[in-house]
Write a protein that holds these residues in place. Structure first.
Motif, mmCIF file in Angstrom:
data_model
loop_
_atom_site.group_PDB
_atom_site.id
_atom_site.type_symbol
_atom_site.label_atom_id
_atom_site.label_comp_id
_atom_site.label_asym_id
_atom_site.label_seq_id
_atom_site.Cartn_x
_atom_site.Cartn_y
_atom_site.Cartn_z
ATOM 1 N N GLN A 142 0.832 -1.207 0.000
ATOM 2 C CA GLN A 142 0.000 0.000 0.000
ATOM 3 C C GLN A 142 0.864 1.253 0.000
ATOM 4 O OE1 GLN A 142 -2.732 0.466 3.258
ATOM 5 N NE2 GLN A 142 -4.069 -1.200 2.600
ATOM 6 N N ASP B 162 0.252 4.784 1.797
ATOM 7 C CA ASP B 162 -0.659 5.282 2.822
ATOM 8 C C ASP B 162 -0.328 6.734 3.132
ATOM 9 O OD1 ASP B 162 -2.563 4.179 5.220
ATOM 10 O OD2 ASP B 162 -1.238 5.806 5.890
ATOM 11 N N GLU C 16 -1.690 10.221 5.425
ATOM 12 C CA GLU C 16 -2.598 10.637 6.489
ATOM 13 C C GLU C 16 -2.364 12.106 6.845
ATOM 14 O OE1 GLU C 16 -4.618 8.181 7.414
ATOM 15 O OE2 GLU C 16 -3.492 6.359 6.958
ATOM 16 N N ARG D 2 -16.979 0.802 4.744
ATOM 17 C CA ARG D 2 -15.615 0.315 4.611
ATOM 18 C C ARG D 2 -15.394 -0.832 5.588
ATOM 19 N NH1 ARG D 2 -12.085 1.023 1.821
ATOM 20 N NH2 ARG D 2 -10.494 1.940 3.148
ATOM 21 N N LEU E 3 -13.164 -1.344 7.821
ATOM 22 C CA LEU E 3 -12.466 -1.080 9.073
ATOM 23 C C LEU E 3 -13.359 -0.190 9.936
ATOM 24 C CD1 LEU E 3 -9.117 -0.186 7.260
ATOM 25 C CD2 LEU E 3 -9.814 -2.423 8.089
ATOM 26 N N TYR F 150 -12.882 2.252 12.170
ATOM 27 C CA TYR F 150 -12.598 3.594 12.701
ATOM 28 C C TYR F 150 -13.199 4.748 11.914
ATOM 29 C CZ TYR F 150 -8.488 2.693 9.620
ATOM 30 O OH TYR F 150 -7.650 2.344 8.596
ATOM 31 N N GLY G 191 -11.519 -2.670 -5.866
ATOM 32 C CA GLY G 191 -11.142 -1.558 -4.973
ATOM 33 C C GLY G 191 -9.650 -1.317 -5.052
ATOM 34 N N GLY H 115 -8.682 3.209 -0.935
ATOM 35 C CA GLY H 115 -9.812 3.622 -0.108
ATOM 36 C C GLY H 115 -9.340 4.418 1.082
ATOM 37 N N GLY H 116 -10.248 5.207 1.623
ATOM 38 C CA GLY H 116 -9.843 5.987 2.786
ATOM 39 C C GLY H 116 -11.006 6.714 3.407
ATOM 40 N N GLY I 189 -3.844 0.568 -3.035
ATOM 41 C CA GLY I 189 -3.256 -0.745 -3.270
ATOM 42 C C GLY I 189 -2.318 -0.709 -4.471
ATOM 43 N N ARG J 247 -2.996 -3.735 -7.019
ATOM 44 C CA ARG J 247 -4.182 -3.549 -7.881
ATOM 45 C C ARG J 247 -3.981 -2.386 -8.843
ATOM 46 N NH1 ARG J 247 -9.006 -4.777 -3.479
ATOM 47 N NH2 ARG J 247 -8.109 -6.768 -2.806
HETATM 48 P P1 HAM Z 1 -8.373 -0.862 2.912
HETATM 49 O O1 HAM Z 1 -9.551 -0.524 2.065
HETATM 50 O O2 HAM Z 1 -8.504 -2.024 3.810
HETATM 51 O O3 HAM Z 1 -8.032 0.440 3.742
HETATM 52 O O4 HAM Z 1 -7.104 -1.078 1.981
HETATM 53 C C1 HAM Z 1 -6.728 -0.087 1.064
HETATM 54 C C2 HAM Z 1 -6.398 -0.715 -0.282
HETATM 55 O O5 HAM Z 1 -5.418 -1.741 -0.119
HETATM 56 C C3 HAM Z 1 -7.563 -1.415 -0.943
HETATM 57 O O6 HAM Z 1 -8.347 -0.490 -1.662
HETATM 58 C C4 HAM Z 1 -6.861 -2.390 -1.867
HETATM 59 O O7 HAM Z 1 -6.495 -1.735 -3.075
HETATM 60 C C5 HAM Z 1 -5.608 -2.736 -1.108
HETATM 61 N N1 HAM Z 1 -5.742 -4.060 -0.470
HETATM 62 C C6 HAM Z 1 -6.370 -4.358 0.693
HETATM 63 N N2 HAM Z 1 -6.283 -5.675 0.954
HETATM 64 C C7 HAM Z 1 -5.590 -6.232 -0.061
HETATM 65 C C8 HAM Z 1 -5.158 -7.567 -0.380
HETATM 66 N N3 HAM Z 1 -5.409 -8.585 0.426
HETATM 67 N N4 HAM Z 1 -4.461 -7.750 -1.531
HETATM 68 C C9 HAM Z 1 -4.180 -6.724 -2.357
HETATM 69 N N5 HAM Z 1 -4.557 -5.450 -2.102
HETATM 70 C C10 HAM Z 1 -5.261 -5.199 -0.977
HETATM 71 C C11 HAM Z 1 -7.006 0.537 4.618
HETATM 72 O O8 HAM Z 1 -6.148 -0.294 4.734
HETATM 73 C C12 HAM Z 1 -6.997 1.840 5.382
HETATM 74 N N6 HAM Z 1 -5.859 1.823 6.341
HETATM 75 C C13 HAM Z 1 -6.907 3.022 4.440
HETATM 76 C C14 HAM Z 1 -6.917 4.322 5.162
HETATM 77 C C15 HAM Z 1 -5.844 5.116 5.430
HETATM 78 N N7 HAM Z 1 -7.983 4.894 5.716
HETATM 79 C C16 HAM Z 1 -7.602 6.041 6.303
HETATM 80 N N8 HAM Z 1 -6.315 6.163 6.158
#
Ligand code: HAM
Length: 421
Positions: free
Chosen positions: A128, A130, A132, A257, A259, A261, A279, A282-283, A306, A309
């Motif tokens: 990723q 990221d 913030e 979403r 998660l 939070y 996807g 995302g955020g 991601g 992706r």
């Molecule tokens: P998330 O939607 O869980 O958000 O993950 C963000 C991106 O990571 C997804 O849109 C996708 O492109 C990629 N991703 C997630 N899981 C996988 C996987 N198993 N394999 C490949 N790509 C994946 C977050 O993680 C939050 N921390 C985003 C965020 C930052 N929100 C606020 N600040």
């Protein structure tokens, strides 16, 4: 013969030339982040398991089913990061960055780990970007972060990315909405697992993809219709600002979403050519996360994009974003004296910013020219004993086949000029 080992199942790995693309799109992001004033963070890859339990939330699939948790030699429970936001906030608080100017604007990148069922676009180790912004409730910050992601996609040449936008309300308006939604969902014909979800995390049910559930959700109450005045004003402002920036979005009141939070602004970047794993990023806001992990009240917003992706999206669109070439000029030396001279010439070219390489191991002309072709270089620089005596090298355009003698003293400037065309 390959070795008897293979990478663990579901690990996404990159080797050249794809890895060059991977690195280049990351660099392109670093530039977008720099232009918007975001500083770089390098974070722990594993954390105290409770950070994610309390930060990301016990009821999420990520925490309840997908974490790589282990005990270290001191008996502590640690978890490989399944995402970055909780770690970023932990680090910002630990390093007192929030005592300086607000918002704290930071970004980071690397691998994250989730024990999911691997398939195209879904991995157990994935990557990723990221970013913030922590410490401001200003809707301009929401729009700024969204714009950074949108600019990055655009800079890569992607044209089909969709931005899906929603607001999830706040601790004032969400509880009443949640109760309303639960009442609605309890009246539906749902399987046992889904009924359990209605009690723990009813908003997630809105995200159910199964047709039988989808049909029943048609009349579900939507958060968008139940926002408190402050959340409504915030959401309207974010949309006005996006419009000012010329960023298109689709209001998506069913967007939730994975998660726990999130508050207020939430969004996803979706790519229509990627099938089930569409996807690509995302955020959203997480105005209560700091307090959830024992910190002071500190609103925040950010996103995770991601990388895996995004690469798939580039390939699906046939976008022509390319990594800088690893070789622009390839040295072919004939004989020991020429080889030694070429070794120094290649070093000169590199110092001048030209990607240069040469045939090693005393190869003959044919083998060395084959290496030159394979290298992807635009020019071969050929040097024989006669050329040295004449003070020249033969510069061959590998695509056109034309060859010209260039004085050794002019080699760097000539190649710099030709490569810039
Ligand atoms: P998330 O939607 O869980 O958000 O993950 C963000 C991106 O990571 C997804 O849109 C996708 O492109 C990629 N991703 C997630 N899981 C996988 C996987 N198993 N394999 C490949 N790509 C994946 C977050 O993680 C939050 N921390 C985003 C965020 C930052 N929100 C606020 N600040």
């Amino acid at each position: 013969m390959s070795s008897s080992f293979r990478a663990p199942k579901g690990v996404s790995e990159y080797v050249p030339p794809r890895a060059d693309l991977f690195y280049a799109i990351r660099e392109a992001f670093a530039e977008q982040a720099r232009l918007a004033g975001y500083g770089y963070l390098e974070l722990a890859v594993f954390e105290d398991t409770n950070l994610f339990r309390r930060g990301v939330g016990e009821s999420t699939d990520v925490v309840s089913k997908e974490m790589y948790t282990f005990e270290d030699r001191g008996g502590r429970s640690l978890t490989l990061r399944p995402e970055f936001t909780a770690s970023v906030l932990r680090s910002v608080l630990e390093n007192n960055l929030h005592k300086g100017a607000l918002p704290v604007k930071v970004w980071t990148t690397g691998a994250a780990f989730r024990a999911e069922r691997p398939q195209q676009g879904r991995y157990r180790q994935f990557y990723q970007l990221d970013l913030e912004a922590i410490g401001s409730e200003d809707p301009q910050v929401d729009a700024e972060t969204i714009a950074i992601a949108a600019n990055w996609y655009r800079s890569l040449g992607l044209t089909q990315v969709r931005l899906l936008l929603n607001s999830l309300g706040c601790k004032e308006c969400r509880p009443a909405y949640r109760a309303l939604l639960q009442d609605f969902l309890r009246g539906l014909d749902l399987d046992e697992d889904t009924r359990a979800r209605v009690e723990i995390n009813p908003l997630r049910v809105l995200d159910d993809k199964r047709p039988k559930v989808r049909e029943q959700l048609a009349g579900a109450p939507l958060m968008a219709d139940h926002l408190c005045p402050a959340c409504k004003a915030h959401h309207d402002r974010v949309r006005e600002l996006l419009a000012d920036l010329g960023i298109a979005w689709e209001d998506t009141p069913t967007l939730v979403r994975g998660l726990d939070y999130y508050t207020r602004t939430t969004y996803e970047f979706d790519h229509p050519l990627l099938g089930a794993q569409s996807g690509i990023g995302g955020g959203g806001r997480y105005d209560g996360l700091s307090e959830d992990i024992g910190g002071p009240p500190l609103p925040g917003i950010g996103f995770g994009l991601g990388l895996d992706r995004t690469i798939l999206a580039l390939e699906a669109e046939g976008a022509d974003f390319a990594a800088k070439p690893r070789c622009e000029a390839f040295g072919v030396a004939l004989g020991d004296t020429a080889e030694r001279r070429m070794f120094a010439l290649v070093a000169d070219l590199r110092r001048a910013g030209i990607a240069a390489d040469m045939a090693f191991g005393g190869k003959k002309l044919k083998g060395a020219m084959k290496d030159a072709d394979r290298s992807g270089a635009r020019y071969a620089v050929i040097l024989g004993e006669r050329d040295i005596a004449d003070g020249v090298a033969q510069v061959k355009d590998l695509a056109a086949g034309e060859q010209t003698a260039v004085p050794l003293t002019d080699l760097t400037t000539t190649l710099t000029e030709r490569l810039s065309k």
